[in-house]
Design an enzyme around this catalytic site. Structure first.
Site, short mmCIF file in Angstrom:
data_model
loop_
_atom_site.label_atom_id
_atom_site.label_comp_id
_atom_site.label_asym_id
_atom_site.label_seq_id
_atom_site.Cartn_x
_atom_site.Cartn_y
_atom_site.Cartn_z
CD GLN A 275 -10.00 0.17 1.50
OE1 GLN A 275 -8.22 0.28 1.71
NE2 GLN A 275 -10.22 -0.68 0.42
CE LYS B 246 -5.68 -2.85 1.07
NZ LYS B 246 -5.60 -0.77 0.46
CB SER C 78 -1.05 -0.08 1.18
OG SER C 78 -2.48 0.78 0.95
#
Length: 503
Positions: free
Chosen positions: A363, A359, A334
């Site tokens: 969110q 990733k 991420s």
């Protein structure tokens, strides 16, 4: 906990609006979004937007008038009817709040997205506690992947890392209880625990046929996120900045350590190490990149299926006058992937190591009664237009570590000796080979050369010379392996990254 019907309606409408704009106040943006023992939430400014979904536009005049008049849509009435029927007719006594909470979880699970989830009050409290400076547990980031609770990465120097837990390990059971039907949050709640207590994880490792158990002693996991060191290479001073996660104080820690390396150590080059870094706060990445990039080019884009890419820039900055490289591995996820891709695709810095975790979704978290809704809203797209999710970021210079870096510790129930076979014997052979003892095979068969290597190890460490791996020999062997793994001279990925600075 108090979940009213209006909150149930809110989450259902949010779920319907995944095809359009979300009408809600956004509390935070998370660059990793995974449920972890170390979770994080962004402190960016609140955002809000309004819009209608395709579903709403095509729902028909009757439904629109019903909603404008404040009536409950037919689908929500059915949920109310279902709850009331269960309360009235079900064999056992049930709690209404439990039923509505189940409805909330069910709506979000229908998205079939492992990173979107409804968190109840207890889970939300756990999420918020993760923002503190430390917590107690095993120190591993986990997510859901392909239906399994999957390790993203163990935290550096954590009990999980010391026990040999690796990225992409699948956790099948905790203390003998299957987690197959549990959410990531539920699994994390039973993995975490009080310092000094043991937890047994049943692991399925990709590429290995047999599952195995790993016993891990929980400990306090400090969240110091940046450490610095210096390496000498051909008369040059190279700084190494290891970033273990992107938390609330990471950008400040990073600036302090970078300033120290530049002003006190007078470095001639820099290696940024984000191996095993599971991600964290997006704004921390943005602030850190401002030390190396101008604001002329985007360092990342966000993308929804129904919109154009949205670019992000650093506020200000400049490119350093010394060479820089970045070390990555399968546990880099991420926010780490955003940083690595930006430094490579915008600045041309080399990436050394292995393809990252992959990733790459964003969110947003939204309050929902006493709980919280975490919803996937964007994809991360690299400056060159590459999608990170499920793809990862490839190194420009591929470099694996020695095999003993990837091995879990030996956890044999019985003494290992001549003519035995199995994965525990293979681990023993890899460790002996890593410590430069002569073994002719590392395939899991305990042959005479393995026996001789064990004898040599025992003799050199003043142990009973038996040629078999007993508990005392295993303990000393594991201590030496952990020391070897932590020695920068044995870290071939780091050494290769240093070499790359001056090629």
């Amino acid at each position: 906990m108090n979940i009213s019907r209006k909150f149930l309606i809110l989450v259902i409408l949010v779920a319907f609006l995944v095809g359009g704009a979300i009408s809600a106040t956004v509390v935070s943006v998370v660059a990793d979004g995974d449920t972890t023992e170390e979770q994080s939430a962004s402190n960016e400014d609140d955002q809000s937007s309004n819009g209608e979904s395709d579903e709403e536009e095509s729902s028909g005049e009757d439904n629109s008038e019903s909603e404008q008049n404040g009536d409950t849509p037919q689908e929500l009435s059915q949920i109310d009817d279902l709850v009331q029927s269960i309360e009235e007719y079900y064999l056992n006594e049930v709690d209404e709040e439990t039923l509505y909470e189940g409805a909330l979880q069910g709506v979000v699970s229908a998205l079939d997205d492992p990173f979107s989830e409804y968190m109840n009050e207890d889970m939300t409290e756990q999420f918020n506690q993760s923002l503190e400076s430390s917590f107690e547990g095993i120190g591993a980031e986990v997510t859901e992947r392909d239906g399994y609770i999957t390790v993203v990465s163990p935290i550096a120097d954590s009990p999980a890392e010391e026990a040999g837990i690796r990225p992409n390990d699948r956790i099948l059971a905790v203390d003998g209880e299957s987690v197959e039907d549990q959410s990531v949050n539920e699994a994390v709640q039973i993995i975490r625990g009080e310092k000094g207590t043991d937890v047994v994880l049943t692991i399925q490792r990709p590429g290995e046929e047999e599952t195995f158990d790993v016993t891990i002693t929980r400990d306090e996991i400090p969240l110091e996120t940046v450490t610095s060191s210096v390496q000498e290479y051909e008369g040059k001073t190279v700084g190494v900045l290891e970033v273990t996660s992107f938390g609330e104080g990471t950008a400040e820690e990073f600036e302090e350590e970078l300033t120290y390396l530049e002003e006190d150590e007078n470095i001639d080059g820099l290696v940024l190490d984000v191996r095993g870094n599971p991600g964290g706060l997006f704004d921390a990445v943005q602030q850190m990149l401002s030390h190396f990039m101008t604001g002329d080019d985007p360092f990342v884009y966000t993308k929804r299926h129904d919109s154009e890419r949205d670019p992000y820039f650093v506020d200000s900055g400049e490119k350093k006058d010394y060479p820089i490289s970045v070390v990555i591995n399968r546990g880099s996820a991420s926010a780490s992937e955003i940083l690595a891709a930006a430094l490579n695709e915008v600045n041309g810095y080399e990436l050394i190591g292995e393809t990252t975790f992959g990733k790459g979704t964003v969110q947003q978290t939204m309050p929902l009664g006493d709980g919280m809704l975490k919803l996937t809203v964007y994809d991360w797209i690299t400056p060159d237009g590459n999608r990170i999710q499920d793809q990862g970021v490839d190194p420009t210079i591929e470099q694996r570590q020695p095999e003993y870096f990837y091995s879990t510790l030996v956890q044999a129930e019985d003494t290992l000796e001549y003519d035995m076979t199995g994965s525990e014997v293979e681990k023993l052979q890899q460790m002996l080979d890593g410590l430069d003892y002569d073994v002719s095979r590392t395939d899991g068969y305990f042959d005479r050369s393995t026996e001789s290597a064990v004898e040599n190890f025992q003799e050199e460490n003043s142990l009973d010379v038996t040629g078999a791996l007993n508990d005392e020999t295993e303990r000393v062997l594991e201590e030496q392996i952990l020391d070897a793994v932590s020695n920068p001279d044995n870290d071939v990925q780091l050494q290769r990254a240093i070499e790359a600075l001056y090629e």
